[in-house]
Write a protein that holds these residues in place. Structure first.
Motif, PDB file in Angstrom:
ATOM      1  N   VAL A   1       0.820  -1.311   0.020  1.00 33.12           N
ATOM      2  CA  VAL A   1      -0.035  -0.027  -0.123  1.00 33.12           C
ATOM      3  C   VAL A   1       0.905   1.229   0.209  1.00 33.12           C
ATOM      4  O   VAL A   1       1.974   1.236   0.532  1.00 33.12           O
ATOM      5  N   ASP A   2       0.337   2.206  -0.604  1.00 33.61           N
ATOM      6  CA  ASP A   2       0.725   3.643  -0.603  1.00 33.61           C
ATOM      7  C   ASP A   2      -0.021   4.563   0.195  1.00 33.61           C
ATOM      8  O   ASP A   2      -1.455   4.329   0.084  1.00 33.61           O
ATOM      9  N   TYR A   3       0.242   5.696   0.600  1.00 34.51           N
ATOM     10  CA  TYR A   3      -0.645   6.572   1.158  1.00 34.51           C
ATOM     11  C   TYR A   3      -0.619   8.095   0.644  1.00 34.51           C
ATOM     12  O   TYR A   3       0.493   8.623   0.569  1.00 34.51           O
ATOM     13  N   VAL A   4      -1.706   8.595   0.312  1.00 35.29           N
ATOM     14  CA  VAL A   4      -1.641  10.046  -0.301  1.00 35.29           C
ATOM     15  C   VAL A   4      -2.908  10.753   0.424  1.00 35.29           C
ATOM     16  O   VAL A   4      -3.821  10.361   1.197  1.00 35.29           O
ATOM     17  N   SER A   5      -2.650  12.248   0.511  1.00 32.51           N
ATOM     18  CA  SER A   5      -3.771  12.877   1.077  1.00 32.51           C
ATOM     19  C   SER A   5      -3.936  14.201   0.258  1.00 32.51           C
ATOM     20  O   SER A   5      -3.154  14.569  -0.643  1.00 32.51           O
ATOM     21  N   PRO A   6      -4.724  14.963   0.275  1.00 30.26           N
ATOM     22  CA  PRO A   6      -5.145  16.093  -0.699  1.00 30.26           C
ATOM     23  C   PRO A   6      -3.916  17.049  -0.616  1.00 30.26           C
ATOM     24  O   PRO A   6      -3.405  17.444  -1.637  1.00 30.26           O
ATOM     25  N   LYS A   7      -3.319  17.393   0.551  1.00 28.37           N
ATOM     26  CA  LYS A   7      -2.224  18.098   0.551  1.00 28.37           C
ATOM     27  C   LYS A   7      -0.742  17.507   0.584  1.00 28.37           C
ATOM     28  O   LYS A   7       0.224  17.940   0.486  1.00 28.37           O
ATOM     29  N   GLY A   8      -0.899  16.259   0.696  1.00 30.09           N
ATOM     30  CA  GLY A   8       0.377  15.523   1.395  1.00 30.09           C
ATOM     31  C   GLY A   8       0.955  15.731   2.725  1.00 30.09           C
ATOM     32  O   GLY A   8       0.183  16.914   3.375  1.00 30.09           O
ATOM     33  N   GLY A   9       1.734  15.141   3.054  1.00 25.20           N
ATOM     34  CA  GLY A   9       2.394  15.349   4.295  1.00 25.20           C
ATOM     35  C   GLY A   9       1.858  15.013   5.807  1.00 25.20           C
ATOM     36  O   GLY A   9       1.091  13.977   5.619  1.00 25.20           O
ATOM     37  N   PHE A  10       1.469  15.886   6.549  1.00 27.05           N
ATOM     38  CA  PHE A  10       0.812  15.507   7.932  1.00 27.05           C
ATOM     39  C   PHE A  10      -0.670  15.101   7.650  1.00 27.05           C
ATOM     40  O   PHE A  10      -1.568  15.481   7.094  1.00 27.05           O
ATOM     41  N   VAL A  11      -1.026  13.932   8.511  1.00 22.89           N
ATOM     42  CA  VAL A  11      -2.437  13.450   8.483  1.00 22.89           C
ATOM     43  C   VAL A  11      -2.749  13.504  10.063  1.00 22.89           C
ATOM     44  O   VAL A  11      -2.253  12.419  11.028  1.00 22.89           O
ATOM     45  N   PRO A  12      -3.784  14.209  10.564  1.00 18.40           N
ATOM     46  CA  PRO A  12      -4.179  13.996  11.950  1.00 18.40           C
ATOM     47  C   PRO A  12      -5.124  12.840  12.170  1.00 18.40           C
ATOM     48  O   PRO A  12      -5.625  12.390  11.255  1.00 18.40           O
ATOM     49  N   LEU A  13      -5.056  12.651  13.398  1.00 18.78           N
ATOM     50  CA  LEU A  13      -6.030  11.499  14.028  1.00 18.78           C
ATOM     51  C   LEU A  13      -7.311  12.075  14.703  1.00 18.78           C
ATOM     52  O   LEU A  13      -6.996  12.910  15.296  1.00 18.78           O
ATOM     53  N   ASP A  14      -8.552  11.547  14.272  1.00 22.18           N
ATOM     54  CA  ASP A  14      -9.748  11.803  14.874  1.00 22.18           C
ATOM     55  C   ASP A  14      -9.457  11.285  16.486  1.00 22.18           C
ATOM     56  O   ASP A  14      -9.539  10.289  16.477  1.00 22.18           O
ATOM     57  N   PRO A  15      -9.374  12.261  17.661  1.00 22.61           N
ATOM     58  CA  PRO A  15      -9.189  11.848  18.611  1.00 22.61           C
ATOM     59  C   PRO A  15     -10.354  10.932  19.122  1.00 22.61           C
ATOM     60  O   PRO A  15     -10.210   9.878  20.052  1.00 22.61           O
ATOM     61  N   ARG A  16     -11.662  10.998  18.610  1.00 28.77           N
ATOM     62  CA  ARG A  16     -12.659   9.955  19.077  1.00 28.77           C
ATOM     63  C   ARG A  16     -12.289   8.508  18.572  1.00 28.77           C
ATOM     64  O   ARG A  16     -12.707   7.663  19.127  1.00 28.77           O
ATOM     65  N   SER A  17     -11.615   8.324  17.486  1.00 28.29           N
ATOM     66  CA  SER A  17     -11.254   7.195  17.096  1.00 28.29           C
ATOM     67  C   SER A  17     -10.267   6.273  18.030  1.00 28.29           C
ATOM     68  O   SER A  17     -10.489   4.993  17.899  1.00 28.29           O
ATOM     69  N   MET A  18      -9.650   6.965  18.935  1.00 29.57           N
ATOM     70  CA  MET A  18      -8.742   6.612  19.417  1.00 29.57           C
ATOM     71  C   MET A  18      -9.544   5.984  20.913  1.00 29.57           C
ATOM     72  O   MET A  18      -8.760   4.961  21.575  1.00 29.57           O
ATOM     73  N   LYS A  19     -10.443   5.914  20.910  1.00 32.97           N
ATOM     74  CA  LYS A  19     -11.390   5.108  21.991  1.00 32.97           C
ATOM     75  C   LYS A  19     -11.926   3.906  21.403  1.00 32.97           C
ATOM     76  O   LYS A  19     -12.255   3.131  22.320  1.00 32.97           O
ATOM     77  N   TYR A  20     -11.629   3.534  20.293  1.00 30.83           N
ATOM     78  CA  TYR A  20     -12.079   2.278  19.765  1.00 30.83           C
ATOM     79  C   TYR A  20     -11.012   1.486  19.202  1.00 30.83           C
ATOM     80  O   TYR A  20     -11.290   0.960  18.202  1.00 30.83           O
ATOM     81  N   VAL A  21      -9.895   1.546  19.724  1.00 29.79           N
ATOM     82  CA  VAL A  21      -8.791   0.880  19.268  1.00 29.79           C
ATOM     83  C   VAL A  21      -8.688  -0.439  19.827  1.00 29.79           C
ATOM     84  O   VAL A  21      -8.944  -0.716  20.917  1.00 29.79           O
ATOM     85  N   ASP A  22      -8.130  -1.530  19.191  1.00 32.23           N
ATOM     86  CA  ASP A  22      -7.788  -2.794  19.755  1.00 32.23           C
ATOM     87  C   ASP A  22      -6.240  -2.980  19.393  1.00 32.23           C
ATOM     88  O   ASP A  22      -5.541  -2.194  19.025  1.00 32.23           O
ATOM     89  N   ASP A  23      -5.755  -4.211  19.780  1.00 34.59           N
ATOM     90  CA  ASP A  23      -4.201  -4.477  19.503  1.00 34.59           C
ATOM     91  C   ASP A  23      -3.839  -4.404  18.099  1.00 34.59           C
ATOM     92  O   ASP A  23      -2.886  -3.904  17.866  1.00 34.59           O
ATOM     93  N   SER A  24      -5.042  -4.799  17.436  1.00 34.00           N
ATOM     94  CA  SER A  24      -4.331  -4.795  15.810  1.00 34.00           C
ATOM     95  C   SER A  24      -4.336  -3.241  15.452  1.00 34.00           C
ATOM     96  O   SER A  24      -3.084  -3.105  14.722  1.00 34.00           O
ATOM     97  N   ILE A  25      -5.160  -2.578  15.701  1.00 31.50           N
ATOM     98  CA  ILE A  25      -5.170  -1.127  15.098  1.00 31.50           C
ATOM     99  C   ILE A  25      -4.026  -0.405  16.209  1.00 31.50           C
ATOM    100  O   ILE A  25      -3.104   0.004  15.247  1.00 31.50           O
ATOM    101  N   LEU A  26      -3.596  -0.629  17.243  1.00 29.02           N
ATOM    102  CA  LEU A  26      -2.507  -0.088  18.049  1.00 29.02           C
ATOM    103  C   LEU A  26      -1.105  -0.578  17.308  1.00 29.02           C
ATOM    104  O   LEU A  26      -0.216   0.236  17.323  1.00 29.02           O
ATOM    105  N   SER A  27      -1.127  -1.865  17.004  1.00 27.07           N
ATOM    106  CA  SER A  27      -0.064  -2.309  16.484  1.00 27.07           C
ATOM    107  C   SER A  27       0.668  -1.787  15.270  1.00 27.07           C
ATOM    108  O   SER A  27       1.691  -1.391  14.881  1.00 27.07           O
ATOM    109  N   TYR A  28      -0.311  -1.220  14.166  1.00 28.89           N
ATOM    110  CA  TYR A  28      -0.237  -0.388  13.117  1.00 28.89           C
ATOM    111  C   TYR A  28       0.156   1.105  13.587  1.00 28.89           C
ATOM    112  O   TYR A  28       1.051   1.661  13.080  1.00 28.89           O
TER     113      TYR A  28
END
Length: 225
Positions: free
Chosen positions: A42-69
């Motif tokens: 996989v490759d990663y692209v964003s509209p501007k490139g560079g920094f990609v912020p995380l939705d803080p709410r999404s961090m409430k729904y992580v598991d070991d798999s998500i955290l390992s990535y």
């Protein structure tokens, strides 16, 4: 084998508000894990490139798999810090484009013509356009060579109006995905709020909500096999 292109948001807040948003982390990592298990790069692209912020709410729904990535240095560098710009992308390198979600995408996905051209090029070359949750915003305004909306007449899904109400964001988002998809001629499908659901139609694969990225990936893998 060609690679998968993962589209991420650069938006840090809900429009002009002071409320933070960004990528819904699991919507990227769960999809990627399914693909990497099949040996797909996989490759990663964003509209501007560079920094990609995380939705803080999404961090409430992580598991070991998500955290390992999240903890992987290559993911931190290539996805969250140094994502590619659309101008860096050669569409012929990819067999699929995947639009991730998080509310930020509602502002920077719908009208990004460079990403639309990349997606359409991949699609016209026999590839797939995929999304999950709010990522459907990236598909809503793509038009084909006949100036018709690509989603017209096709079954798709995404974050529903009822889910937006339950999330408490209906009055903040600039539009409603379900409403615009229907207006643009799509056959919008949905199941119960916050339940896994994905749909395939004519090389479009879309998932309804944050619980659906693996379902999208599995439909894609079934098709390419």
């Amino acid at each position: 084998m060609k690679k998968a292109l993962i589209v991420l948001t650069n938006e840090t807040r809900y429009g002009e508000t002071a409320e933070a948003t960004g990528l819904w982390l699991g919507e990227a990592t769960e999809f990627i894990e399914e693909l990497e298990n099949e040996g797909i790069e996989v490759d990663y692209v964003s509209p501007k490139g560079g920094f990609v912020p995380l939705d803080p709410r999404s961090m409430k729904y992580v598991d070991d798999s998500i955290l390992s990535y999240y903890e992987r240095p290559d993911f931190q560098k290539r996805a969250l810090t140094n994502s590619l710009k659309p101008s860096d992308i050669n569409p012929s390198d990819y067999f699929v484009i995947y639009y991730t979600g998080g509310h930020g995408v509602m502002w920077d996905f719908p009208n990004n013509h460079e990403l639309q051209e990349i997606a359409l090029s991949i699609y016209n070359d026999g590839g797939y356009i995929t999304s999950v949750c709010h990522g459907i915003a990236g598909l809503l305004n793509i038009k084909d060579e006949n100036d018709e909306y690509l989603i017209k007449g096709k079954k798709i899904t995404g974050f529903t109006t009822s889910e937006e109400v339950l999330a408490g964001k209906k009055s903040i988002v600039p539009f409603l995905n379900e409403e615009v998809a229907t207006k643009h001629g799509a056959n919008f499908q949905k199941k119960r709020a916050y339940k896994e659901f994905a749909v395939y139609d004519q090389r479009l694969i879309t998932g309804q909500n944050p619980f659906s990225p693996r379902a999208v990936a599995k439909l894609l893998i079934e098709e390419i096999k």
